[in-house]
Design a protein around this motif. Sequence first.
Motif, short mmCIF file in Angstrom:
data_model
loop_
_atom_site.label_atom_id
_atom_site.label_comp_id
_atom_site.label_asym_id
_atom_site.label_seq_id
_atom_site.Cartn_x
_atom_site.Cartn_y
_atom_site.Cartn_z
N ASN A 269 -5.51 -0.68 -57.08
CA ASN A 269 -5.48 -1.89 -56.25
C ASN A 269 -6.23 -3.02 -56.97
O ASN A 269 -7.38 -3.35 -56.64
CB ASN A 269 -6.13 -1.62 -54.89
CG ASN A 269 -5.37 -0.58 -54.10
OD1 ASN A 269 -4.17 -0.71 -53.89
ND2 ASN A 269 -6.08 0.46 -53.65
N THR A 271 -7.52 -6.67 -58.40
CA THR A 271 -7.69 -8.05 -57.94
C THR A 271 -7.12 -8.96 -59.02
O THR A 271 -6.67 -8.51 -60.07
CB THR A 271 -9.18 -8.37 -57.73
OG1 THR A 271 -9.85 -8.35 -58.99
CG2 THR A 271 -9.83 -7.35 -56.80
N GLU A 272 -7.19 -10.25 -58.77
CA GLU A 272 -6.67 -11.20 -59.76
C GLU A 272 -7.47 -11.17 -61.05
O GLU A 272 -6.96 -11.53 -62.12
CB GLU A 272 -6.68 -12.61 -59.16
CG GLU A 272 -5.94 -13.64 -60.01
CD GLU A 272 -5.83 -14.97 -59.31
OE1 GLU A 272 -6.59 -15.88 -59.65
OE2 GLU A 272 -4.97 -15.11 -58.40
N ASP A 273 -8.72 -10.74 -60.98
CA ASP A 273 -9.58 -10.73 -62.16
C ASP A 273 -9.63 -9.36 -62.86
O ASP A 273 -10.40 -9.18 -63.80
CB ASP A 273 -11.01 -11.12 -61.77
CG ASP A 273 -11.08 -12.54 -61.23
OD1 ASP A 273 -10.31 -13.39 -61.70
OD2 ASP A 273 -11.91 -12.79 -60.33
N THR A 274 -8.83 -8.42 -62.41
CA THR A 274 -8.84 -7.09 -63.03
C THR A 274 -8.18 -7.14 -64.40
O THR A 274 -7.06 -7.64 -64.54
CB THR A 274 -8.09 -6.07 -62.15
OG1 THR A 274 -8.73 -5.99 -60.87
CG2 THR A 274 -8.09 -4.70 -62.80
#
Length: 357
Positions: A269, A271-274
């Motif tokens: 799952n 995030t945009e910063d992963t």
Amino acid sequence: MAGTMRKRSNGKYFLEYMCNGERYSQTVKANNDTEASKLLALFVTEVEKGTYSKQSNITFVEFAQLFIDKYATDNLSPTTLNDYKNRLNKYILEDFGRMKLTSIKRLHIQEFANKLVKEYNLSSKTVKNYIKLISSILNKAVEWDYLQINVADKVSIPKNFSKPKKEVILYSYDEINDLLMALENLEDKELQMAIYSSFVIGGRRGEIVAISTGSVHTDDSYVEISSGIIKVRGGTQLKDTKNEKKRKVYVPRSYMNKVQDYIINFLGNPTEDTFLFTMHPDTYSKKFKQFLKDNNLREINLKDLRALNESILVNRGVDIVAAAKRLGHLPSTATNYYLDQIPEEDKKASKILEDLF
């Protein structure tokens, strides 16, 4: 007061002079008292004319430390800073460290450049980088009023004819097909996606491992390259791209489908910063080489994938400046990078010429 001198050990004399209520001093080398007296007279003359600076006693190593502390640390990238420190410690300080800044002459720098070639067998390009660093330090010394001129600005870089330029032999199209086939069967999905990304995007390895899910724009089928991960002491650091410019790299839909599948099935799952990849840049390089070895593929570097990307684009008709900008080069330096020929394309060029006769 005409100035005073006191003899010290090892042929050294300590000179002193008071001028306008300010004390000036200098340590010099002389063979006897007569020679020391002449140096004292010159010293007094310089002080009275205002051409002598207390800063004239600073050594190269002392000023190099000022350069690092007061300028380089705050204005250069960690990679460049570490590179400067390594060059200073490896060769430069050995020759210039104890010399007074003001006593370094152009001939000293020229002799050092020659030595790097003759004694250490460094390439002309590497020697140029060493002299460039010395010149940067002396330029700052001029700017900060420690020197009048930069004596490293007109040094000739000697040619090292015994160290030929490393030849880059790009993969042939058959080798590219073998690489892609081996990639399809690679079980390490992170490495698989990273290699695909290097081949398709043509990014620097630090730029590839810095791609995040927010960088992937599936609707418009492009990846935004805005940063890179670099090595620093004790780990890694995220920084701007090499030329500090963001760029959009449009990619085939087939590649974008692979990225989407990778994100859904292997990142959980995000995030945009992963980040898409968790590998250290060095780990990526080592794993890539092991992948080639395991599949009996000719050894190349990740940088060669970048070269291959641009060569394919140029050979297939993409303007050289457009191809270079895609890889993050400035237009003015486009023709300096990665124009090694793919073997089959070179054969095509030969056939075209043959058909003229």
